[in-house]
Every structure is written in C-alpha cells, then in structure tokens.
Design a protein around this motif. Structure first.
Motif, PDB file in Angstrom:
ATOM      1  N   GLY A  43       0.781  -1.225   0.000  1.00 47.48           N
ATOM      2  CA  GLY A  43       0.000   0.000   0.000  1.00 47.48           C
ATOM      3  C   GLY A  43       0.815   1.278   0.000  1.00 47.48           C
ATOM      4  O   GLY A  43       0.245   2.374  -0.026  1.00 47.48           O
ATOM      5  N   ALA A  44       2.132   1.183   0.016  1.00 53.58           N
ATOM      6  CA  ALA A  44       2.965   2.395  -0.004  1.00 53.58           C
ATOM      7  C   ALA A  44       2.961   3.017  -1.387  1.00 53.58           C
ATOM      8  O   ALA A  44       2.893   2.318  -2.405  1.00 53.58           O
ATOM      9  N   ASP A  45       3.048   4.344  -1.431  1.00 55.68           N
ATOM     10  CA  ASP A  45       3.169   5.031  -2.723  1.00 55.68           C
ATOM     11  C   ASP A  45       4.580   4.919  -3.271  1.00 55.68           C
ATOM     12  O   ASP A  45       4.781   4.916  -4.486  1.00 55.68           O
ATOM     13  N   LEU A  46       5.555   4.864  -2.384  1.00 53.74           N
ATOM     14  CA  LEU A  46       6.938   4.635  -2.793  1.00 53.74           C
ATOM     15  C   LEU A  46       7.733   4.146  -1.595  1.00 53.74           C
ATOM     16  O   LEU A  46       7.331   4.301  -0.431  1.00 53.74           O
ATOM     17  N   ALA A  52      13.339  19.009   1.252  1.00 52.99           N
ATOM     18  CA  ALA A  52      12.739  19.576   0.042  1.00 52.99           C
ATOM     19  C   ALA A  52      13.200  18.824  -1.200  1.00 52.99           C
ATOM     20  O   ALA A  52      12.395  18.540  -2.107  1.00 52.99           O
ATOM     21  N   GLN A  53      14.490  18.470  -1.267  1.00 53.49           N
ATOM     22  CA  GLN A  53      14.979  17.730  -2.443  1.00 53.49           C
ATOM     23  C   GLN A  53      14.330  16.354  -2.522  1.00 53.49           C
ATOM     24  O   GLN A  53      13.880  15.924  -3.594  1.00 53.49           O
ATOM     25  N   ASP A  75       7.639  13.610  -5.528  1.00 53.64           N
ATOM     26  CA  ASP A  75       6.585  14.185  -6.363  1.00 53.64           C
ATOM     27  C   ASP A  75       6.730  13.745  -7.821  1.00 53.64           C
ATOM     28  O   ASP A  75       5.739  13.460  -8.507  1.00 53.64           O
ATOM     29  N   GLU A  76       7.984  13.702  -8.302  1.00 51.99           N
ATOM     30  CA  GLU A  76       8.217  13.255  -9.679  1.00 51.99           C
ATOM     31  C   GLU A  76       7.678  11.848  -9.911  1.00 51.99           C
ATOM     32  O   GLU A  76       7.122  11.540 -10.960  1.00 51.99           O
ATOM     33  N   HIS A 108       1.062  10.463 -10.672  1.00 51.23           N
ATOM     34  CA  HIS A 108      -0.190   9.838 -11.117  1.00 51.23           C
ATOM     35  C   HIS A 108      -0.824   8.992 -10.028  1.00 51.23           C
ATOM     36  O   HIS A 108      -1.517   8.009 -10.302  1.00 51.23           O
ATOM     37  N   ARG A 109      -0.596   9.401  -8.773  1.00 55.00           N
ATOM     38  CA  ARG A 109      -1.282   8.719  -7.667  1.00 55.00           C
ATOM     39  C   ARG A 109      -2.787   8.890  -7.831  1.00 55.00           C
ATOM     40  O   ARG A 109      -3.261   9.905  -8.341  1.00 55.00           O
TER      41      ARG A 109
END
Length: 378
Positions: free
Chosen positions: A88-91, A362-363, A369-370, A374-375
């Motif tokens: 279930g993790a996005d990354l 931030a980096q 985000d990159e 498309h989440r």
C-alpha cells in the motif's frame, strides 16, 4: 528542525512512504530520523522499517513516523516482513546497499517506485568484493532514482547501470549550517579531567574500530607524539572488531591512546577536544568531519574518498595511509595557535555551504513528487 507543513493537494490522497534501514549506521539512521520528521511536518505519512534497537536509539516514532520492526538482513524472515510493511505504499526509500537489496526483493512484482540513497560503500577484496558489485548492479537497476551523498557515489551508481543517479542534499541532523560560534562549554574542564587530559592536548577520533577507519595508521602516528611535552592524549570513541588488536598495541608500545568504547556524549567530547583526527582509508560524507567544523575544532584528516570535497580548505589533509605525514600535521598544528584559529573560522564558513535539513527534505520530496504524479485521486 523548523519546517512548514505543506497541505495535501486538493483531491489527492495523502502520500505514504516507507523508509528502509538495514543495521543502520549512525549517519544513515540520523538522516532517516531527520527526514521522517521533515516529511511528517509536510503532511506525508512515513513508516520506518528498521530493527527495534534502531528505533530505541533514534526514536523514529517520536518524529511522528510509524516504526515497523524488520530484522537485519541475516534474518531469513526480513524480506517477508519488509514486503508486508510496504503493502500500500506510494513509494519506498531505502538507505544503504543491503537495505536497498532487501527492498528490491520485497518489491519484486510490484510497481511501487524504489528510491535508494547510498551514504557510503563497503570496501572488500576478492570474492566478497565481487558479491558486493553484483548487489550494487541489482539495486541500481531496480531503483527509479539513486541518490548518492557524494559525487563519487553518484559516479559509482552510474557505472553500475543506474537509470537516474543524482547528488543528494544531506543536511547534518540537529545542526544549522549558519551556526554561530558557541560559548565555551562549562563542562569542558570536567570532561578533560575524566579522560586524563588536564594540562595536555586532547586529540579525538570517533568511529567504529575497523580496518577502513585507519586506526592502525593513527597508532603509528601516535609514536611520534611521545616526544612532545606536554604529551597529547588520543581518545578514540567507538567499538568494533579491531579493539583487542589495537588495545594490545597501545599497551605493548606504551602509546598515549585511550579506547573509550561506545559513547553517547560525542558532542561533549568534541567540545573538550583540541583537535579532531580522521585517519580513514576511505570516507563518504563524514559525520565526524561535519561535527568538527560545526564545533570549531580543527580537523586533521586524510584526503580519502569525499573528505576533500566535504571540507575544502578548512582542514589539514594528508594522504591516506601515511602515518608520518599524519603525525607531522598534528605536531605542526599543535604548535601553531594562529593556524588553529584560522581553521576554526574556515570551518564555520565551509559548514555554511552545506545543505540544511530543510533543503534535504525539500529535495527528497521533489523526487517523491516526480515519481508519484499519477497517484489516484481521493
């Protein structure tokens, strides 16, 4: 670290990341703790997968992250535990070679992006060196992005076949790059007295007692300091497999060196020291070098790995493995108070060029985000 929370974009689900640590050396564990705190402050859900003892030391839960105990790589159940934690993790963001390899195995067959940060690389010879190169190739080809804390690690990742390798901004946790000189530490005389360094120079080294750290060279250099009056004391904070060998040499050769074992008061030791010593055969983004410059303690180090890139002209640098050059640099610096004061000032200026914790977060968040543009929408 002071951070400003970032709201979740309208209609977008909350980003969920999993941070993976292996055994967790001090640098990578402190980095993950700092990163977790910064991400949580920006509205990101963070799970840290690491051995329980790492959470006890670095308090990932106290940073607002969920901690999941995942055994070290030697445990056959570690990959299965990690696979369950990553569901279930996005990354997934793994730190270090072995943690990254386990993360790649755990994500096999899934489309979850893997980000890898290399904080250092292990040195080995023969069959083990070949095995580590195979691991590196497997990891970088599984990773969407590889972040290297130094330019040579970025080059190494590219050479191993990384699709996207970048230099990572890694701020020193708990520090501000623009820190002002601290007032004299009132505990300094007490610390020096406890170590037996009253009325004599105190030279400090910190790090695991292994071959890479070059403590055999440090002991060779210490023989040259026996002729100095007053006699400097070398204090080494750290533990490791070479302790018995080093202690035997210290006793047999009557060297002015004390092995302190593991210490949780390195900041106090730094405040009490006259010089910091880094005799390593190889270093990446040395935490000790950064701490020394921040603390305005002159540094004598080898020009190994990424040390020159990190410290610039704010330290005395000598070739790795050259005990004579190391000894001469220490003797010269002890006898030159103006040079020591110049290095203190240069150290603060150099530290001001390093990334802050906020810049580090931030980096990393921009990379996330990159990879998650498309989440799914809520």
């Amino acid at each position: 670290m002071t951070s400003v929370s970032s709201p979740v974009p309208h209609g977008r689900s909350t980003l969920r990341t999993v941070q993976v640590l292996g055994g967790g050396n001090a640098g990578s564990s402190a980095h993950v703790r700092s990163l977790a705190a910064g991400l949580v402050a920006r509205g990101v859900r963070v799970t840290v997968c690491a051995p329980a003892e790492a959470d006890h030391t670095y308090d990932f839960s106290g940073a607002g992250a969920e901690h999941v105990h995942v055994p070290r790589s030697s445990d056959p159940g570690s990959v299965a535990a990690l696979r369950a934690a990553c569901a279930g993790a996005d990354l997934v963001h793994a730190h270090g070679l072995h943690a990254s390899f386990r993360a790649a195995l755990a994500l096999a067959g899934r489309r979850t992006p893997l980000i890898v940060t290399w904080h250092s690389h292990a040195h080995a010879e023969g069959a083990r060196a070949h095995f580590l190169r195979l691991l590196e190739r497997r990891v970088v080809r599984a990773a969407a992005v590889v972040l290297g804390t130094t330019s040579d690690l970025v080059d190494r990742a590219r050479g191993a076949g990384a699709r996207d390798a970048r230099l990572a901004a890694v701020g020193l946790p708990g520090r501000r790059a623009c820190a002002e000189p601290a007032d004299p530490d009132p505990a300094r005389p007490k610390t020096r007295a406890e170590l037996g360094a009253t009325g004599r120079p105190l030279l400090l080294a910190v790090g695991s007692l292994d071959h890479q750290r070059g403590y055999d060279v440090l002991l060779d250099a210490a023989r040259a300091w026996r002729r100095l009056d007053p006699l400097p004391l070398v204090a080494v904070a750290g533990e490791g497999p070479l302790r018995a060998v080093l202690q035997r040499r210290i006793e047999e050769e009557e060297l002015p060196v004390r092995l302190l074992g593991r210490r949780d008061d390195v900041a106090e030791l730094l405040a009490a020291a006259d010089l910091v010593l880094l005799p390593s055969r190889w270093e990446s983004r040395s935490v000790l070098a950064q701490e020394a410059l921040h603390a305005r303690v002159p540094l004598v180090a080898t020009s190994a790995g990424s040390v020159p890139e990190l410290v610039g002209d704010a330290a005395e640098l000598v070739p790795p493995g050259d005990a004579g050059a190391f000894a001469e640099a220490v003797v010269r610096l002890l006898g030159d108070p103006e040079r020591r004061e110049l290095l203190r000032d240069k150290g603060l200026r150099q530290a001001a060029t390093w990334p802050t914790e906020d810049e580090t977060v931030a980096q990393v968040l921009s990379v996330y985000d990159e990879l998650t543009q498309h989440r799914p929408l809520i």
